[in-house]
Design an enzyme around this catalytic site. Sequence first.
Site, PDB file in Angstrom:
ATOM      1  N   CYS A  35      -0.156  -9.238  -5.634  1.00  0.00           N
ATOM      2  CA  CYS A  35       0.990  -8.423  -5.202  1.00  0.00           C
ATOM      3  C   CYS A  35       1.035  -7.176  -6.079  1.00  0.00           C
ATOM      4  O   CYS A  35       0.939  -7.281  -7.306  1.00  0.00           O
ATOM      5  CB  CYS A  35       2.283  -9.223  -5.340  1.00  0.00           C
ATOM      6  SG  CYS A  35       3.744  -8.324  -4.801  1.00  0.00           S
ATOM      7  N   LEU A  36       1.213  -6.029  -5.438  1.00  0.00           N
ATOM      8  CA  LEU A  36       1.280  -4.774  -6.208  1.00  0.00           C
ATOM      9  C   LEU A  36       2.526  -4.741  -7.094  1.00  0.00           C
ATOM     10  O   LEU A  36       2.570  -3.975  -8.054  1.00  0.00           O
ATOM     11  CB  LEU A  36       1.250  -3.576  -5.254  1.00  0.00           C
ATOM     12  CG  LEU A  36      -0.033  -3.452  -4.408  1.00  0.00           C
ATOM     13  CD1 LEU A  36       0.093  -2.297  -3.421  1.00  0.00           C
ATOM     14  CD2 LEU A  36      -1.258  -3.278  -5.286  1.00  0.00           C
TER      15      LEU A  36
ATOM     16  N   GLY B  76      -1.625  -4.002   1.597  1.00  0.00           N
ATOM     17  CA  GLY B  76      -0.339  -3.939   2.282  1.00  0.00           C
ATOM     18  C   GLY B  76       0.724  -3.382   1.357  1.00  0.00           C
ATOM     19  O   GLY B  76       0.528  -3.314   0.129  1.00  0.00           O
TER      20      GLY B  76
ATOM     21  N   GLN C 258       9.264  -2.645  -1.614  1.00  0.00           N
ATOM     22  CA  GLN C 258       8.549  -2.433  -2.887  1.00  0.00           C
ATOM     23  C   GLN C 258       8.690  -0.996  -3.404  1.00  0.00           C
ATOM     24  O   GLN C 258       8.426  -0.745  -4.575  1.00  0.00           O
ATOM     25  CB  GLN C 258       7.066  -2.781  -2.725  1.00  0.00           C
ATOM     26  CG  GLN C 258       6.820  -4.263  -2.477  1.00  0.00           C
ATOM     27  CD  GLN C 258       5.364  -4.553  -2.198  1.00  0.00           C
ATOM     28  OE1 GLN C 258       4.912  -4.388  -1.080  1.00  0.00           O
ATOM     29  NE2 GLN C 258       4.627  -4.957  -3.210  1.00  0.00           N
TER      30      GLN C 258
ATOM     31  N   HIS D 247       8.514  -9.888   1.675  1.00  0.00           N
ATOM     32  CA  HIS D 247       9.125  -8.799   0.878  1.00  0.00           C
ATOM     33  C   HIS D 247      10.378  -8.271   1.584  1.00  0.00           C
ATOM     34  O   HIS D 247      11.400  -8.004   0.943  1.00  0.00           O
ATOM     35  CB  HIS D 247       8.144  -7.644   0.697  1.00  0.00           C
ATOM     36  CG  HIS D 247       7.187  -7.805  -0.460  1.00  0.00           C
ATOM     37  ND1 HIS D 247       7.609  -8.015  -1.743  1.00  0.00           N
ATOM     38  CD2 HIS D 247       5.833  -7.745  -0.509  1.00  0.00           C
ATOM     39  CE1 HIS D 247       6.548  -8.098  -2.550  1.00  0.00           C
ATOM     40  NE2 HIS D 247       5.461  -7.941  -1.826  1.00  0.00           N
TER      41      HIS D 247
ATOM     42  N   HIS E 276       3.032 -12.192   3.854  1.00  0.00           N
ATOM     43  CA  HIS E 276       3.390 -11.741   2.503  1.00  0.00           C
ATOM     44  C   HIS E 276       4.345 -10.535   2.588  1.00  0.00           C
ATOM     45  O   HIS E 276       5.370 -10.493   1.890  1.00  0.00           O
ATOM     46  CB  HIS E 276       2.102 -11.382   1.758  1.00  0.00           C
ATOM     47  CG  HIS E 276       2.277 -10.832   0.388  1.00  0.00           C
ATOM     48  ND1 HIS E 276       1.911 -11.521  -0.755  1.00  0.00           N
ATOM     49  CD2 HIS E 276       2.769  -9.636  -0.055  1.00  0.00           C
ATOM     50  CE1 HIS E 276       2.174 -10.786  -1.817  1.00  0.00           C
ATOM     51  NE2 HIS E 276       2.694  -9.626  -1.419  1.00  0.00           N
ATOM     52  N   GLU E 277       4.010  -9.575   3.451  1.00  0.00           N
ATOM     53  CA  GLU E 277       4.838  -8.357   3.551  1.00  0.00           C
ATOM     54  C   GLU E 277       6.196  -8.664   4.188  1.00  0.00           C
ATOM     55  O   GLU E 277       7.220  -8.094   3.789  1.00  0.00           O
ATOM     56  CB  GLU E 277       4.109  -7.266   4.348  1.00  0.00           C
ATOM     57  CG  GLU E 277       2.747  -6.846   3.786  1.00  0.00           C
ATOM     58  CD  GLU E 277       2.770  -6.482   2.318  1.00  0.00           C
ATOM     59  OE1 GLU E 277       3.819  -6.078   1.793  1.00  0.00           O
ATOM     60  OE2 GLU E 277       1.709  -6.637   1.673  1.00  0.00           O
TER      61      GLU E 277
HETATM   62  O1  K1U Z   1       2.459  -6.519  -0.858  1.00  0.00           O
HETATM   63  C1  K1U Z   1       1.704  -6.243  -1.756  1.00  0.00           C
HETATM   64  O2  K1U Z   1       2.074  -6.278  -2.897  1.00  0.00           O
HETATM   65  C2  K1U Z   1       0.268  -5.879  -1.445  1.00  0.00           C
HETATM   66  C3  K1U Z   1      -0.673  -7.054  -1.624  1.00  0.00           C
HETATM   67  C4  K1U Z   1      -0.895  -7.695  -0.273  1.00  0.00           C
HETATM   68  C5  K1U Z   1      -1.582  -9.027  -0.241  1.00  0.00           C
HETATM   69  C6  K1U Z   1      -2.725  -9.311  -0.958  1.00  0.00           C
HETATM   70  C7  K1U Z   1      -3.332 -10.541  -0.884  1.00  0.00           C
HETATM   71  C8  K1U Z   1      -2.819 -11.502  -0.058  1.00  0.00           C
HETATM   72  C9  K1U Z   1      -1.672 -11.232   0.638  1.00  0.00           C
HETATM   73  C10 K1U Z   1      -1.059  -9.990   0.562  1.00  0.00           C
HETATM   74  C11 K1U Z   1      -1.977  -6.532  -2.191  1.00  0.00           C
HETATM   75  O3  K1U Z   1      -2.608  -5.713  -1.630  1.00  0.00           O
HETATM   76  S1  K1U Z   1      -2.482  -7.200  -3.704  1.00  0.00           S
HETATM   77  C12 K1U Z   1      -4.002  -6.402  -4.135  1.00  0.00           C
HETATM   78  C13 K1U Z   1      -5.164  -6.630  -3.244  1.00  0.00           C
HETATM   79  O4  K1U Z   1      -5.707  -5.660  -2.779  1.00  0.00           O
HETATM   80  C14 K1U Z   1      -5.704  -7.944  -2.872  1.00  0.00           C
HETATM   81  C15 K1U Z   1      -5.519  -9.084  -3.608  1.00  0.00           C
HETATM   82  C16 K1U Z   1      -6.047 -10.306  -3.195  1.00  0.00           C
HETATM   83  C17 K1U Z   1      -6.789 -10.377  -2.032  1.00  0.00           C
HETATM   84  C18 K1U Z   1      -7.001  -9.224  -1.296  1.00  0.00           C
HETATM   85  C19 K1U Z   1      -6.465  -8.019  -1.718  1.00  0.00           C
HETATM   86 ZN    ZN Z   2       3.556  -8.071  -2.546  1.00  0.00          ZN
END
Ligand code: K1U
Ligand code: ZN
Length: 169
Positions: free
Chosen positions: A92-93, A46, A51, A138, A134-135
Site C-alpha cells: 500500500c502506498l 492503484g 489516500q 480505501h 484494495h482500493e
Molecule cells: O492503494 C494503494 O496503496 C496502491 C497499492 C495497490 C495494491 C498493490 C498490491 C495489491 C493490491 C493493491 C500499490 O500499488 S502498492 C505498490 C505496488 O506497486 C505493488 C505491490 C505489490 C504487488 C504489486 C504492486
Molecule cells: Zn492502499
Amino acid sequence: MALLSILCFPDPRLHTVAKPVSAVDARIRTLIVDMLHTMYDAKGIGLAATQVDVHERLIVMDVSEERDQPLVLINPQILWTSAETHLNEEGCLSVPGIYDGVQRFDAVTVSALDDAGKSRIIEAEDLLAVCIQHEMDHLMGKVFVEYLSPLKRNRIKKKMLKAQREEPC
Ligand code: K1U
Ligand code: ZN
C-alpha cells in the site's frame, strides 16, 4: 499536472468514508489526471482519492506491465464476487515498505462511471480484482493492515510512527 501528497498510516484521515462523486466535471477530471500522475510517480498499481485526502468515491489503477492502460472508476459498486478466494501479497502506498497476505475474492464484477461520466461494467480477475478490492476498501476508510492480527498491526503502526518521526510522511 500536480503531484499530490499521499497520506500515511496511521493518519486518521485514512479512515474517512468517501461520499459519492456528484458530477464528473472539470474538477474531477483534474483530480483524475493528478492522481494518475501521483500513482505512476509512486510506482503503484492503484490509488484511491482517500489516500490524497479527497473523500469522494474515485479510484485510479493501472496493472499493465507497460504502465499504459489507466483505468478510472468513479462511484464503483461491487455487483458480483466469485465463490473462490485466495491469500494475496499486498502492499500500500500509504504503508510504505510493508507487504502481507490478505484474503480476497478471485474475481469481481463492478459497475462504475468512467472519466467521461459514462456507465461501465468491469469484469476483473487476478491482480486487477485484488487491486479493485484494495482500493474500494480505501473508499470505505479501511487500510489493508486492518485485516492483519492486532499484534502485527500494532508493530506496523509503531514502525510507521518511528519512520515518520525521522522523516515526515
Ligand atoms: O492503494 C494503494 O496503496 C496502491 C497499492 C495497490 C495494491 C498493490 C498490491 C495489491 C493490491 C493493491 C500499490 O500499488 S502498492 C505498490 C505496488 O506497486 C505493488 C505491490 C505489490 C504487488 C504489486 C504492486
Ligand atoms: Zn492502499
